[in-house]
Design an enzyme around this catalytic site. Structure first.
Site, PDB file in Angstrom:
ATOM      1  N   HIS A 193     -21.676 -25.168 -25.611  1.00  0.00           N
ATOM      2  CA  HIS A 193     -21.303 -24.507 -26.862  1.00  0.00           C
ATOM      3  C   HIS A 193     -20.420 -23.292 -26.630  1.00  0.00           C
ATOM      4  CE1 HIS A 193     -24.202 -27.286 -28.555  1.00  0.00           C
ATOM      5  NE2 HIS A 193     -23.422 -27.191 -29.614  1.00  0.00           N
ATOM      6  N   ARG A 337     -24.018 -28.597 -41.699  1.00  0.00           N
ATOM      7  CA  ARG A 337     -25.109 -29.135 -40.878  1.00  0.00           C
ATOM      8  C   ARG A 337     -26.280 -28.177 -40.901  1.00  0.00           C
ATOM      9  NH1 ARG A 337     -24.096 -30.270 -34.618  1.00  0.00           N
ATOM     10  NH2 ARG A 337     -24.227 -28.018 -34.494  1.00  0.00           N
ATOM     11  N   GLU A 440     -26.279 -38.863 -32.429  1.00  0.00           N
ATOM     12  CA  GLU A 440     -26.074 -38.095 -31.188  1.00  0.00           C
ATOM     13  C   GLU A 440     -26.937 -38.615 -30.046  1.00  0.00           C
ATOM     14  OE1 GLU A 440     -25.182 -33.813 -32.001  1.00  0.00           O
ATOM     15  OE2 GLU A 440     -26.898 -34.041 -33.331  1.00  0.00           O
ATOM     16  N   ASN A 463     -20.495 -35.125 -28.328  1.00  0.00           N
ATOM     17  CA  ASN A 463     -20.854 -34.195 -27.243  1.00  0.00           C
ATOM     18  C   ASN A 463     -22.267 -34.507 -26.753  1.00  0.00           C
ATOM     19  OD1 ASN A 463     -18.493 -33.027 -28.049  1.00  0.00           O
ATOM     20  ND2 ASN A 463     -19.481 -31.416 -29.234  1.00  0.00           N
ATOM     21  N   ASP A 464     -23.157 -34.662 -27.724  1.00  0.00           N
ATOM     22  CA  ASP A 464     -24.529 -34.980 -27.334  1.00  0.00           C
ATOM     23  C   ASP A 464     -24.696 -36.456 -26.998  1.00  0.00           C
ATOM     24  OD1 ASP A 464     -26.113 -32.627 -27.256  1.00  0.00           O
ATOM     25  OD2 ASP A 464     -25.814 -32.426 -29.411  1.00  0.00           O
ATOM     26  N   ARG A 474     -24.759 -31.250 -20.633  1.00  0.00           N
ATOM     27  CA  ARG A 474     -23.365 -30.909 -20.963  1.00  0.00           C
ATOM     28  C   ARG A 474     -22.993 -29.477 -20.590  1.00  0.00           C
ATOM     29  NH1 ARG A 474     -23.909 -30.879 -27.592  1.00  0.00           N
ATOM     30  NH2 ARG A 474     -22.170 -29.435 -27.631  1.00  0.00           N
ATOM     31  N   CYS A 517     -17.390 -35.942 -35.113  1.00  0.00           N
ATOM     32  CA  CYS A 517     -17.188 -34.485 -35.153  1.00  0.00           C
ATOM     33  C   CYS A 517     -17.404 -33.850 -33.779  1.00  0.00           C
ATOM     34  CB  CYS A 517     -18.093 -33.835 -36.196  1.00  0.00           C
ATOM     35  SG  CYS A 517     -19.839 -34.022 -35.834  1.00  0.00           S
TER      36      CYS A 517
HETATM   37  C1  PEP Z   1     -21.984 -33.063 -30.941  1.00  0.00           C
HETATM   38  O1  PEP Z   1     -23.043 -33.117 -30.317  1.00  0.00           O
HETATM   39  O2  PEP Z   1     -21.012 -33.796 -30.697  1.00  0.00           O
HETATM   40  C2  PEP Z   1     -21.816 -32.076 -32.027  1.00  0.00           C
HETATM   41  C3  PEP Z   1     -20.758 -32.081 -32.793  1.00  0.00           C
HETATM   42  O3  PEP Z   1     -22.793 -31.143 -32.170  1.00  0.00           O
HETATM   43  P1  PEP Z   1     -22.940 -29.878 -31.185  1.00  0.00           P
HETATM   44  O4  PEP Z   1     -21.719 -29.834 -30.314  1.00  0.00           O
HETATM   45  O5  PEP Z   1     -23.064 -28.669 -32.032  1.00  0.00           O
HETATM   46  O6  PEP Z   1     -24.192 -30.209 -30.429  1.00  0.00           O
HETATM   47 MG    MG Z   2     -24.752 -32.100 -31.077  1.00  0.00          MG
END
Ligand code: PEP
Ligand code: MG
Length: 585
Positions: A193, A337, A440, A463-464, A474, A517
């Site tokens: 993040h 979210r 996710e 991402n997750d 990650r 996203c």
């Molecule tokens: C993701 O996991 O791709 C996502 C958009 O949420 P975050 O990056 O906030 O975990």
């Molecule tokens: Mg996520």
């Protein structure tokens, strides 16, 4: 001879600036430049703080109980001596005079210089005196808090880049309007993040540079090559000139992209593509609109909850924040979210208002996201009520992170119904909202038939999804090379999700809207693949939007679809690479 280091590139572009080294413990002090001519007034603030600490130490010494151990008085003597040491007084004033740093910043910069010289000492006893210096600086910082400085409007003479062992996402947020032109950290992965926030700032950043904060010294000149993850310390004038030219070129390229701002995102074969923005704070809407986003695809609300010492925002405060976003977007869809606290996003630095919650070994597998919200339904409903009220001001979709279980899905819907009932009981009519699920977790992909029956839309958090599919943290740079969004297993899951959503007869009896996203959506190198897989809605940081649009305008979905299917059929890296290259041919 210039020193070169490599890390993980997370935000593109080139920065050339002087290094500001900050330990993570001190990232929360204010960083600003005092206006030219105000240096002596700022040094007076520092002087006043030193006088206050001196009298504090004298009082402490005078009030020592008669039976206090002799070392106590000796310690206070050491602190008094340090306070008068020119390395603290004179040299800190030097940072203010030379660089026009505010007093707090100057103190932490000087502390870093002193700490290093202690670290290099052979004598263990002397080495340990570093803690005393830190304590004295801590006292000075506290005393300065009582004498608020006035942030200057001026810029510094040189560009500055921040170097730290680690920066938490919340600390990174503080630098949004900040003075730094680039970031370097020792740890972190591409979709941690911290990296995501750095990318949203649209300034060059390199994470996972391992030894950077040890090898780079305060005030060193550093080049950050955010495209290649390269750091050059103490570069020769010729290299600096070369990078300054590259920097200008990349700024020119960005300016050229600006021309696409009002161009509809339509492919060569006439497919309309939705380009939405990811934001962290209501203020980010401006950048989203500037970039030509047609809505918000992800508002990460957890950033409203961070660094508040456990005092979470109440319903009205949240409502105001959500309403601001809805109104700023002027009728465009806004996807908000519910909080995704946990994993690498604790509420307060390392700790949290609930004891020890994030200290367990696998926070990414622990109480995060919807699990966290459902563990405290009253807190969750505060957020839901605020969202339902904000929905009266424009189209609002609620997005729920990290669902995996049917039980979580039903509980979420139940809590939303309850929140509506609570508002009505208080005489407030809730606005209409659409409810969506983030995909996710691989388990959620396999649960899609159920999810698609209950949700108005879905949004893939790649991402997750990558993290959980490949079991790669990650945020951990030591396994960053294994974090691969193009892993065939990830692509299969993504393709299945898009195809099933399109084929579904959702609650409204029509296909379910699907968006991506995660960071994949904002990577222009992946745009063609995603289009080929059938994706028609992308959500990303505003800074990435025009590069992705540029790719869309040159793409033909009917040609890309069979090529993307061919990529899905390849499991060997070399063959997959060939299939991917065909997309760009
Ligand atoms: C993701 O996991 O791709 C996502 C958009 O949420 P975050 O990056 O906030 O975990
Ligand atoms: Mg996520």
């Amino acid at each position: 001879m210039a020193l070169q280091m490599f890390g993980i590139p997370v935000s593109r572009g080139v920065a050339v600036g002087r290094a500001v080294l900050l330990s993570s413990a001190r990232l929360d002090v204010a960083h600003y430049f005092v206006d030219p001519g105000q240096e002596e007034a700022e040094i007076d603030r520092l002087r006043a703080a030193r006088a206050a600490v001196r009298s504090e130490l004298q009082t402490l010494q005078a009030e020592l109980p008669a039976d206090a151990p002799a070392e106590m008085a000796a310690f206070i003597d050491v602190h008094k001596m340090l306070l008068d040491d020119p390395h603290i007084g004179r040299d800190t004033a030097g940072w203010i005079r030379r660089r026009r740093y505010n007093a707090e910043w100057a103190l932490t910069a000087q502390l870093d210089v002193i700490a290093r010289s202690f670290d290099e000492m052979d004598d263990a006893y002397l080495r340990e005196r570093k803690a005393d210096v830190e304590q004295v600086v801590e006292r000075l910082l506290r005393a300065l808090r009582g004498t608020q400085g006035l942030p200057g409007v001026a810029r510094g003479d040189d560009d500055l880049v921040l170097v730290a062992h680690d920066i938490s996402p919340a600390d990174m947020m503080q630098f949004k309007q900040g003075v730094f032109r680039g970031f370097i950290t020792d740890i972190g992965g591409k979709t941690s993040h911290t990296a995501i926030v750095a990318r949203s700032l649209d300034i060059p950043a390199v994470v996972g540079a391992r030894e950077a904060s040890r090898l780079i010294r305060q005030d060193d000149w550093v080049i950050i090559d955010g495209d290649n993850g390269l750091l050059i310390v103490d570069p020769s004038p010729a290299i600096v000139d070369d990078y300054r030219v590259r920097k200008q070129e990349s700024e020119l390229a960005r300016q050229r992209l600006q021309r696409l701002r009002n161009t509809p995102a339509r492919t060569l074969d006439g497919q309309s593509i939705e380009l939405l923005a990811n934001i962290e704070l209501p203020e980010d809407c401006e950048a989203a609109l500037q970039a030509g986003a047609t809505g918000i695809g992800l508002f990460r609300t957890e950033f409203l909850f961070m660094n508040r010492n456990g005092r979470l925002p109440g319903e009205n405060e949240q409502f105001e924040a959500y309403r601001r976003v809805v109104q700023a977007m002027g009728g465009r869809p806004v996807t908000i979210r519910t909080i995704d606290i946990g994993a690498d996003k604790p509420l307060d630095g390392d700790g949290d208002h609930r004891d020890g919650e994030f200290t367990h070994l696998n926070p990414a597998l622990g109480l995060r996201a919807i699990r966290y919200s459902l563990s405290d339904p009253a807190m969750f409903r505060v957020q839901l009520r605020a969202l339902l009220r904000a929905a009266c001001f424009g189209p609002l979709r609620i997005l729920v992170p990290m669902l995996a279980h049917a039980r979580e899905l039903h509980q979420t819907i139940e809590q939303l119904d309850l929140a509506r009932a609570e508002l009505r009981a208080a005489g407030v009519e809730p606005g209409k909202v659409e409810l969506g699920a983030m995909i996710e977790v691989p388990g959620a992909v396999l649960m899609l038939p159920l999810f698609l029956r209950h949700f108005d839309f879905i949004s893939v958090g790649t991402n997750d999804l990558v993290q959980y599919t490949l079991a790669i943290d990650r945020a951990d740079e030591s396994v960053a090379e294994l974090y691969d969004p193009l892993h065939p297993a990830v692509l299969q899951l993504l393709a299945q999700t898009i195809a099933q959503a399109h084929a579904a007869h959702g609650i409204r009896g029509r296909p379910v809207h699907v968006s991506v996203c995660g960071e994949m959506a904002g990577d222009p190198q992946l745009t063609r693949l995603l289009l080929g897989l059938g994706l028609r809605s992308f959500s990303m940081h505003p800074a990435q939007l025009l590069s992705v649009k540029h790719e869309i305008l040159r793409s033909d979905c009917s040609r890309l679809a069979p090529l993307a299917q061919a990529v899905l059929g390849e499991f060997e890296p070399e063959e997959q690479r060939r299939a991917l290259a065909a997309l760009d041919a």
